[in-house]
Scaffold this motif. Structure first.
Motif, short mmCIF file in Angstrom:
data_model
loop_
_atom_site.label_atom_id
_atom_site.label_comp_id
_atom_site.label_asym_id
_atom_site.label_seq_id
_atom_site.Cartn_x
_atom_site.Cartn_y
_atom_site.Cartn_z
N LEU A 132 3.25 9.24 -2.31
CA LEU A 132 2.97 10.12 -1.60
C LEU A 132 3.28 11.65 -2.27
N VAL A 133 4.26 11.60 -3.15
CA VAL A 133 4.66 12.76 -3.74
C VAL A 133 4.19 12.92 -5.04
N ALA A 134 4.16 11.63 -5.65
CA ALA A 134 3.38 11.81 -7.04
C ALA A 134 2.04 12.09 -7.14
N ALA A 135 1.35 11.72 -6.24
CA ALA A 135 0.07 11.89 -6.19
C ALA A 135 -0.56 13.01 -5.20
N PRO A 136 -0.31 14.11 -5.37
CA PRO A 136 -0.26 14.89 -4.18
C PRO A 136 -1.77 15.49 -3.72
N ARG A 137 -2.75 15.12 -4.37
CA ARG A 137 -4.12 15.33 -3.88
C ARG A 137 -4.76 13.96 -3.58
N ARG A 196 -2.02 11.88 4.60
CA ARG A 196 -2.83 11.12 3.49
C ARG A 196 -2.49 9.60 3.29
N LEU A 197 -1.77 9.23 4.03
CA LEU A 197 -1.70 7.70 4.12
C LEU A 197 -2.57 6.78 5.06
N VAL A 198 -2.88 5.89 4.31
CA VAL A 198 -3.97 4.86 5.26
C VAL A 198 -3.60 3.49 5.08
N VAL A 199 -3.22 2.71 6.29
CA VAL A 199 -2.85 1.34 6.15
C VAL A 199 -4.15 0.26 6.61
N THR A 200 -4.47 -0.25 5.68
CA THR A 200 -5.45 -1.31 6.17
C THR A 200 -4.94 -2.78 6.23
N ARG A 201 -5.68 -3.60 7.41
CA ARG A 201 -5.21 -5.00 7.83
C ARG A 201 -6.71 -5.52 8.06
N VAL A 225 -3.77 7.80 -0.25
CA VAL A 225 -2.77 6.65 -0.53
C VAL A 225 -3.11 5.56 0.54
N VAL A 226 -3.72 4.18 0.06
CA VAL A 226 -4.15 3.21 0.92
C VAL A 226 -3.25 2.10 0.52
N LYS A 234 1.53 10.32 -12.16
CA LYS A 234 1.51 11.66 -12.51
C LYS A 234 0.54 11.93 -13.66
N GLY A 235 0.63 10.97 -14.44
CA GLY A 235 -0.38 11.03 -15.58
C GLY A 235 -1.78 10.78 -15.43
N VAL A 236 -2.13 10.27 -14.28
CA VAL A 236 -3.74 10.13 -13.72
C VAL A 236 -3.91 11.34 -12.64
N ASP A 237 -3.09 11.83 -12.22
CA ASP A 237 -3.50 12.62 -10.89
C ASP A 237 -4.56 12.35 -10.24
N PRO A 238 -4.71 10.95 -9.35
CA PRO A 238 -5.97 10.46 -8.85
C PRO A 238 -6.13 10.98 -7.60
N HIS A 239 -7.36 10.77 -7.05
CA HIS A 239 -7.77 11.02 -5.75
C HIS A 239 -7.74 10.03 -4.82
N LEU A 240 -7.65 8.78 -5.33
CA LEU A 240 -7.33 7.55 -4.39
C LEU A 240 -6.30 6.82 -5.24
N VAL A 241 -5.49 6.17 -4.31
CA VAL A 241 -4.20 5.23 -4.95
C VAL A 241 -4.56 4.12 -3.97
N PHE A 242 -4.45 2.83 -4.60
CA PHE A 242 -4.65 1.66 -3.91
C PHE A 242 -3.16 1.03 -4.29
#
Length: 372
Positions: free
Chosen positions: A185-190, A219-224, A193-194, A156-164
């Motif tokens: 997914l809720v805390a970073a609404p824009r 907005r959720l991505v899963v990498t493997r 989320v990877v 919430k303090g950062v409001d990022p565009h990408l979260v890893f």
């Protein structure tokens, strides 16, 4: 004449490239590769398919890698019980390229990425070298856990565009609490989320995968990756599962025909022989748990792991212990966390070599414990 350093982009000046030491030692336990070779039956099957392909290398590969996507979907359905649509699957030359595609499409100048240290060091490298601002979020300094409240407050303090997020986390090995993913997914609404699940196949029973959430969260991505459990580090094949709209966006930034015909063939045949290639996973997990148990018995502080490696602390000086192991023919990884080193779970013989070397070093290399 202008020097090359002056021509370089300012944000790259003075940086060091990513890279783990590649040294010719007997026991290599530093990069989380599998110590087991590709089974002969898989080698034979790959060679047979490649022989068929070689005559057609005058043509570009399938740009949409349709057969490979189908094979990845079949594997994930069998392995996780989740059936992703083929249009939700994307692949690249290792998961690093897949991550790079995500940053190219959803990052860039003026945008911010958030990760939680210590975690995979390529996340900040990719984002910063591609022009994003990186914010180094923090985990618990002692346990390296990431609690929901802390993660939410930081996001919430950062409001990022990408979260890893990394689960199991590298370099600590611990799986992420599932509610952290949902909360992010809720805390970073824009944010996109990877969740980096490179080590998912090694997770302990009961560990949930973020794949469960993809269908309901665009907005959720899963990498493997196929580099670890599939023993194919040299094959360079990573992939992701996401909303089809995310996959469509990645087509805008990938290079033309980015997956070669041999790469697609090797990965596809490997997936057809998944049972054979994954046959060493339980053996590796046994050695991982052995590492945790025996390092604990030595008075050191290993972190319980869901990956194919163990981070352990309790060292007076990590660099000195790293060198002491190397002098004994064992290569591990100094990941930059004070008083800690990371060791890959290898064969039983390799694990024994490492543990024998550590037993020799502990009397002089373990940190002194303060008396009450």
């Amino acid at each position: 004449m202008t020097g090359i350093e002056e021509l370089l982009r300012p944000e790259l000046r003075g940086r060091s490239p990513y890279g783990a030491p590649q040294l010719d030692v007997e026991v290599q336990l530093n990069t989380n590769e599998s110590s087991y070779p590709v089974p002969d039956e898989v080698v034979a099957a790959v060679l047979a398919e490649l022989e068929r392909d070689l005559g057609g290398l005058n043509r570009y590969p399938d740009r949409e890698f349709a057969e490979l996507r189908s094979a990845l979907g079949t594997y994930l359905a069998k392995q996780s019980g989740i059936h992703p649509r083929e249009e939700s699957i994307w692949a690249g030359n290792g998961s690093n390229e897949v991550l790079q595609h995500l940053v190219l499409a959803f990052g860039g100048s003026g945008r911010t990425a958030l990760g939680f240290t210590p975690a995979y060091s390529m996340h900040p490298i990719l984002t910063e070298t591609l022009g994003m601002r990186w914010v180094d979020g923090q985990r618990d300094a002692t346990t390296f856990d990431l609690a929901v409240d802390s993660a939410v407050t930081q996001a919430k303090g950062v409001d990022p565009h990408l979260v890893f997020l990394c689960s199991p986390n590298n370099p600590t090995g611990s799986a992420l609490p599932f509610d952290v993913i949902e909360a992010m997914l809720v805390a970073a609404p824009r944010a996109l989320v990877v969740v980096d699940e490179a080590y998912a196949e090694f997770a302990r029973p009961g560990t949930r995968s973020a794949l469960e959430l993809v269908a309901d969260h665009p907005r959720l991505v899963v990498t493997r990756t196929m580099s670890k459990a599939f023993t194919l580090a040299g094959g360079r094949l990573g992939y992701l599962v996401a909303d089809p709209a995310v996959v469509d966006a990645l087509r805008l930034v990938r290079l033309p025909y980015h997956l070669s015909t041999p790469t697609q063939t090797i990965a596809r045949v490997a997936l057809e022989h998944a049972d054979a290639l994954l046959g060493t996973v339980e053996a590796i997990k046994t050695q991982r748990d052995r590492l945790v148990g025996e390092l604990s018995a030595m008075g050191l502080a290993p972190v319980p792991s869901d990956a194919n490696f163990v981070l352990f602390g309790g060292l007076a000086d990590a660099a000195s212990t790293f060198q002491g192991l190397l002098d004994r023919g064992v290569l591990v990884r100094d990941v930059g966390i004070p008083h800690h080193l990371r060791v890959t779970a290898g064969t039983p013989e390799e694990t024994s070599r490492f543990l024998t070397a550590m037993a020799e070093l502990v009397p002089t290399h373990a940190a002194r414990k303060e008396t009450p």
